[in-house]
Scaffold this motif. Structure first.
Motif, short mmCIF file in Angstrom:
data_model
loop_
_atom_site.label_atom_id
_atom_site.label_comp_id
_atom_site.label_asym_id
_atom_site.label_seq_id
_atom_site.Cartn_x
_atom_site.Cartn_y
_atom_site.Cartn_z
N GLN A 119 9.14 1.13 2.45
CA GLN A 119 7.86 1.69 2.05
C GLN A 119 7.30 0.94 0.82
N GLU A 120 8.14 0.66 -0.14
CA GLU A 120 7.71 -0.09 -1.32
C GLU A 120 7.29 -1.52 -0.94
N ARG A 121 8.06 -2.13 -0.05
CA ARG A 121 7.75 -3.48 0.41
C ARG A 121 6.39 -3.49 1.11
N LEU A 122 6.15 -2.50 1.97
CA LEU A 122 4.89 -2.40 2.69
C LEU A 122 3.73 -2.21 1.71
N LEU A 123 3.91 -1.36 0.72
CA LEU A 123 2.88 -1.12 -0.28
C LEU A 123 2.55 -2.41 -1.04
N GLN A 124 3.56 -3.17 -1.42
CA GLN A 124 3.35 -4.43 -2.14
C GLN A 124 2.62 -5.45 -1.26
N ILE A 125 2.98 -5.51 0.01
CA ILE A 125 2.30 -6.43 0.94
C ILE A 125 0.83 -6.05 1.06
N HIS A 126 0.55 -4.77 1.22
CA HIS A 126 -0.84 -4.32 1.32
C HIS A 126 -1.62 -4.61 0.04
N LYS A 127 -0.98 -4.47 -1.11
CA LYS A 127 -1.65 -4.79 -2.38
C LYS A 127 -2.04 -6.27 -2.41
N LEU A 128 -1.12 -7.13 -2.00
CA LEU A 128 -1.40 -8.57 -1.99
C LEU A 128 -2.51 -8.91 -1.01
N LEU A 129 -2.48 -8.29 0.18
CA LEU A 129 -3.52 -8.53 1.17
C LEU A 129 -4.88 -8.05 0.66
N LYS A 175 9.41 -16.05 8.66
CA LYS A 175 9.29 -17.36 8.01
C LYS A 175 7.88 -17.94 8.06
N ASP A 176 6.94 -17.21 8.65
CA ASP A 176 5.61 -17.78 8.78
C ASP A 176 4.51 -16.72 8.70
N VAL A 177 3.31 -17.17 8.39
CA VAL A 177 2.15 -16.31 8.25
C VAL A 177 1.80 -15.68 9.61
N GLU A 178 2.01 -16.44 10.66
CA GLU A 178 1.72 -15.98 12.01
C GLU A 178 2.42 -14.65 12.33
N SER A 179 3.60 -14.43 11.79
CA SER A 179 4.40 -13.23 12.07
C SER A 179 4.07 -12.06 11.16
N LEU A 180 3.19 -12.27 10.18
CA LEU A 180 2.93 -11.24 9.17
C LEU A 180 2.36 -9.96 9.76
N HIS A 181 1.39 -10.08 10.67
CA HIS A 181 0.80 -8.88 11.27
C HIS A 181 1.85 -8.05 12.00
N LYS A 182 2.64 -8.70 12.81
CA LYS A 182 3.68 -8.02 13.57
C LYS A 182 4.70 -7.37 12.62
N TYR A 183 5.04 -8.06 11.55
CA TYR A 183 6.00 -7.54 10.56
C TYR A 183 5.45 -6.29 9.88
N VAL A 184 4.19 -6.34 9.47
CA VAL A 184 3.57 -5.17 8.82
C VAL A 184 3.51 -4.00 9.79
N MET A 185 3.16 -4.25 11.04
CA MET A 185 3.12 -3.17 12.04
C MET A 185 4.51 -2.58 12.24
N HIS A 186 5.53 -3.41 12.22
CA HIS A 186 6.92 -2.95 12.38
C HIS A 186 7.31 -2.07 11.19
N LEU A 187 6.97 -2.51 9.98
CA LEU A 187 7.27 -1.70 8.79
C LEU A 187 6.56 -0.34 8.87
N GLU A 188 5.29 -0.37 9.23
CA GLU A 188 4.52 0.88 9.32
C GLU A 188 5.11 1.83 10.36
#
Length: 131
Positions: free
Chosen positions: A4-14, A114-127
């Motif tokens: 949850q903290e990781r997801l929050l930090q990613i959203h802040k950066l985005l 390891k790549d930007v391409e996977s970021l959306h899928k990673y965020v959806m997985h965390l959520e």
């Protein structure tokens, strides 16, 4: 750091990236799939893809369009190399590119993706795993 903290930090950066783009910055990514992933995450379309154009010519084109450049390349050796070259070229044209956000995102996700391409899928997985 938990998910949850990781997801929050990613959203802040985005959010920070998106705000900067709204104010005229340009975000540079390596490929079309990187761009698509960021668009799916709600990042506005001020994204330039490093194309078949030589990096120096690309850097000059970027510097003609803005004074605020964010580099967001992949977190692998190739991405490191590209960031280094682009940063050097852009600096030589009088602009200091922002590599800080790339480093922060990298530290949040590098064990998972390891790549930007996977970021959306990673965020959806965390959520999905937080709910």
């Amino acid at each position: 750091m938990n998910r949850q903290e990781r997801l929050l930090q990613i959203h802040k950066l985005l959010d920070e990236i998106d705000t900067r783009l709204e104010d005229g910055a340009v975000l540079i990514v390596e490929g079309k799939k990187d761009r698509e992933s960021l668009l799916e995450l709600g990042i506005r379309d001020s994204i330039m893809v490093v194309s078949q154009m030589p990096l120096l010519d690309f850097s000059e084109a970027v510097c003609r369009s803005t004074r605020d450049v964010i580099l967001l390349t992949d977190w692998d050796r190739g991405g490191d190399r590209m960031t280094s070259l682009l940063s050097r070229y852009i600096r030589s044209l009088g602009i200091i590119p922002d590599c800080r956000l790339r480093g922060m995102l990298r530290s949040l996700v590098k064990k998972e993706i390891k790549d930007v391409e996977s970021l959306h899928k990673y965020v959806m997985h965390l959520e999905a795993n937080i709910r």
